[in-house]
Design an enzyme around this catalytic site. Structure first.
Site, mmCIF file in Angstrom:
data_model
loop_
_atom_site.group_PDB
_atom_site.id
_atom_site.type_symbol
_atom_site.label_atom_id
_atom_site.label_comp_id
_atom_site.label_asym_id
_atom_site.label_seq_id
_atom_site.Cartn_x
_atom_site.Cartn_y
_atom_site.Cartn_z
ATOM 1 N N ASP A 267 45.153 -2.597 58.585
ATOM 2 C CA ASP A 267 44.512 -3.308 57.484
ATOM 3 C C ASP A 267 44.604 -4.793 57.814
ATOM 4 O O ASP A 267 45.401 -5.229 58.649
ATOM 5 C CB ASP A 267 45.186 -2.983 56.154
ATOM 6 C CG ASP A 267 44.220 -3.081 54.981
ATOM 7 O OD1 ASP A 267 43.225 -3.833 55.093
ATOM 8 O OD2 ASP A 267 44.448 -2.418 53.953
ATOM 9 N N GLU A 463 39.865 -5.513 37.532
ATOM 10 C CA GLU A 463 40.612 -4.524 38.305
ATOM 11 C C GLU A 463 40.034 -4.477 39.714
ATOM 12 O O GLU A 463 38.821 -4.462 39.906
ATOM 13 C CB GLU A 463 40.560 -3.143 37.643
ATOM 14 C CG GLU A 463 39.162 -2.579 37.429
ATOM 15 C CD GLU A 463 39.177 -1.142 36.928
ATOM 16 O OE1 GLU A 463 40.219 -0.473 36.987
ATOM 17 O OE2 GLU A 463 38.111 -0.687 36.477
#
Length: 712
Positions: A267, A463
């Site tokens: 990542d 979110e």
């Protein structure tokens, strides 16, 4: 003779330059070509190929390439594209066949982006052929902001949907020589928040049962059943080691036990966490040791720039150049598989016309998927569908006229987005719709309306991934409460007092606790983040032009009190598989404008010892109402002797269209995989002898299920 020798000396370089070297030969396998090319590179050149911004090596025909590309629910961050519903919404469709079509389209549009970028000799970020999706983490807790990117809380549903995504993106079954795109399973592993702690969080004390039965189930099965080309290791630590340096995850399980041969990518900037103060910092101020550990563990590609330290690592004896060669060979093999290293004329995918980008045909599929995501949670007194004529409606709420809320996160830019307000006006005429701006008072609503349509919920601006959000109920991308924002709750209560029907359209990428809203609202439609056609799909459902059949891919809990600690990765008390209390709305739940009845199922078992676990469950399902509709037939299995296991686990589903008044026989295949449970003796998911209960029906709630028993 001297003249001949001189002539030969002049011609030799020309002859050598005309020679086709093995890596230049398209008839050889990508593996052979990659190995040959790696043998010709020096260490510095190899290292530059191991980061997401891969540099050109002109003398060997290697172009500059960027590995970081996104296609979460359509081509993302690269401008114009067809924008499908957010992933959690598409999970609610329970339609993996349509999902594969969606990702075939996403793959087509992404290949077009690549074609255009290649023509400019600038395959920059978001324009390459390696897309970092699907996200197959388990949505274990509704507070996790990135849960909207997943296929929900169930490992089997995640696996089925992930299978469709991988095959759709990669062009599986096309018969073409080259891959269309390369997909990436992420984030490996045990990764689901909190977002604000992902650079320091250590997932410890995770039972081996939870690991294999929940967190790794989809990863293992997709690695074994697809040709997925990439796996992304996660930010967090697992049992003390950063995931991108975990021997257990990357060597023992992924490569040794599961036989994975593809690329592992970190990542973005996850390798920095290995040696950065305030992060994992397991190699303090020592990037050479950190990068050597990552590569030796099998992380071939870094999203970031820390791998420059591999030059020092080799010099210091922390890693051998031959060990670096293993990773570089995998990377170049992938580029050969995609046709990225060959002439465009050889790659049929590069002839896709630009007219396919964001075209009418793709818009139609976006609308179909948006409709299939719509999940009706409440319809008291049959208030829906609403009348199109002879009625006036007040439309209000923060999401009614917001187009970007429909896009979710990791999105592209559609040529047009239809808001709920626009779609309702189109249905009933603008003069019959009164819009109340969020900044206005409810007192601005004119008298004489026949119903209130409140379009609220939350937003991908609240979110999401590691967000800088400071707003009541939200923190760092996650939610601190699953309750509906208080101001909306109060507004709905005020609307209830008018005596008029209140229709609540909830947009969210996660479960919202709506227990008070079941009292203040007559109807509740869960609309997720519906993509470019989300507003149209909502209006189609509200006014009866489409019969909803979405089913919840996550449990809708009653309130915060039903949730365990967010940091606790133990599955006890989580999701429909382990929750002992009754939720507000169960996993797999969703209403229709018609009714369905289930007959007694027939279980047809295979013949012979080898086929004893190959079965077919045949379920008669009747549409007992007056409206044609889709039903999602769901099959769950429980092993009686597995007292520590889930109460029941999804093991099959099928979305079927049934005309009013008709009965269809729905066949659900069951195989050895269907009966696998966690074997404490071996630490693996295995089908073992015992007694099994097969449940079938319209949701995971026991009251909605019938059952048959079978002994293996």
């Amino acid at each position: 003779m001297k003249r001949l020798i001189a002539l030969a000396a002049l011609l030799l370089p020309l002859l050598l330059s005309a020679q086709v070297l093995p890596y230049q030969n398209p008839s050889l396998s990508p593996e052979k070509r990659a190995k040959d090319l790696v043998s010709r590179l020096n260490l510095e050149q190899k290292v530059t190929l191991m980061m997401d911004q891969s540099q050109a090596v002109p003398e060997f025909g290697i172009r500059k390439y960027n590995w970081w590309n996104e296609a979460l629910h359509g081509t993302a961050r690269a401008g114009l594209a067809t924008m499908f519903p957010q992933v959690i919404g598409m999970a609610a469709s329970f339609d993996d066949a349509l999902l594969q079509q969606v990702y075939d389209i996403a793959s087509t549009e992404h290949r077009i982006k690549y074609i255009l970028a290649r023509q400019e000799d600038n395959v920059a970020r978001y324009h390459g052929l390696t897309v970092w999706t699907p996200n197959i983490n388990i949505f274990r807790d509704p507070r996790w902001g990135r849960g909207q990117e997943t296929y929900g809380e169930d490992p089997y549903l995640t696996m089925r949907m992930g299978y469709a995504v991988v095959n759709g993106l990669q062009g599986t079954g096309s018969g073409e020589k080259y891959d269309k795109l390369h997909a990436c399973l992420k984030h490996f592993a045990v990764h689901s928040g909190p977002e604000s702690e992902r650079h320091v969080f250590d997932a410890t004390d995770v039972s081996y049962r939870d690991l294999m039965e929940t967190y790794l189930y989809a990863f293992e099965n997709l690695v074994k059943t697809t040709e997925v080309k990439e796996v992304m290791c996660a930010y967090n630590r697992f049992e003390g080691d950063p995931c991108c340096g975990s021997d257990k995850l990357l060597i023992q399980l992924l490569r040794r036990d599961w036989g994975y041969k593809g690329i592992v990518v970190s990542d973005c900037w996850a390798i920095n966490d290995f040696f950065t103060a305030g992060h994992h910092n397991v190699y303090p101020n020592d990037p050479a040791s950190a990068t050597a550990k990552a590569v030796l563990t099998g992380t071939d590609l870094e999203c970031g720039s820390s791998y420059k330290a591999l030059l020092d690592a080799v010099q210091q004896g922390k890693i051998k150049e031959s060990e670096i060669d293993v990773s570089v060979t995998r990377l170049l093999k992938a580029r050969f598989e995609l046709g990225e290293m060959d002439d465009d004329a050889l790659v049929s995918w590069n002839s896709i016309p630009v007219s396919k980008l964001a075209c009418d045909e793709h818009d139609a599929v976006a609308l179909k998927m948006a409709r299939e995501t719509m999940t009706l949670l409440q319809n008291r007194g049959g208030v829906l569908p609403l009348a199109k004529e002879g009625a006036r409606y007040a439309v209000l709420g923060p999401n009614a006229a917001d187009s970007t809320v429909l896009w979710g996160n990791y999105n592209g830019t559609p040529r047009k987005t239809v808001t709920v307000l626009e779609a309702i006006r189109e249905k009933v005429g603008a003069r019959n719709v009164f819009y109340v701006d969020p900044a206005s008072s409810l007192m601005a609503t004119p008298a004489g309306v026949d119903a209130y349509i409140f379009v609220g919920g939350i937003s991908p601006r609240l979110e999401g991934e590691e967000m800088r959000v400071s707003y009541e109920g939200f923190s760092g991308g996650d939610r601190t409460t699953i309750e509906l924002p208080a101001i909306q709750r109060e507004m709905l209560k005020l609307l209830r007092k008018t005596g008029k029907p209140v229709i609540f359209v909830n947009m969210s990428g996660s479960a919202v606790a709506l227990e008070p809203e079941t009292q203040s609202c007559d109807a509740i439609l869960q609309a997720w983040y519906g993509g470019q056609e989300g507003g149209q799909a909502v209006a189609d459902v509200l006014f009866g032009d489409y019969n909803p059949a979405g089913r919840l891919p996550v449990t809708f809990y009653r309130n915060d009190a039903q949730l365990p600690d967010f940091h606790d990765y133990d599955m006890a008390g989580r999701t429909y598989r382990y929750l002992r209390e009754k939720p507000l709305f169960a996993f797999g739940y969703g209403l229709s404008y018609t009714t369905f009845a289930y007959g007694d199922a027939t279980l047809v078992r295979g013949k012979g010892k080898k086929n004893l676990m190959n079965m077919e469950l045949k379920v008669p399902v009747s549409n007992t109402g007056s409206v044609d509709g889709d039903e999602v037939v769901q099959v769950y299995i429980r092993k009686v002797e597995d007292v520590e296991g889930p109460q029941r686990a999804l093991r099959g589903f099928r979305r079927v269209h049934i005309p009013a008044g008709q009965t269809v026989e729905v066949s659900i295949p069951l195989t050895e995989l269907s009966f696998r449970t966690f074997n404490e003796k071996t630490g693996k998911m295995e089908a073992t002898a015992g007694n099994y209960v097969i449940y079938y029906g319209k949701s995971s709630d026991l009251s909605d299920l019938k059952q048959v028993e079978v002994k293996l």
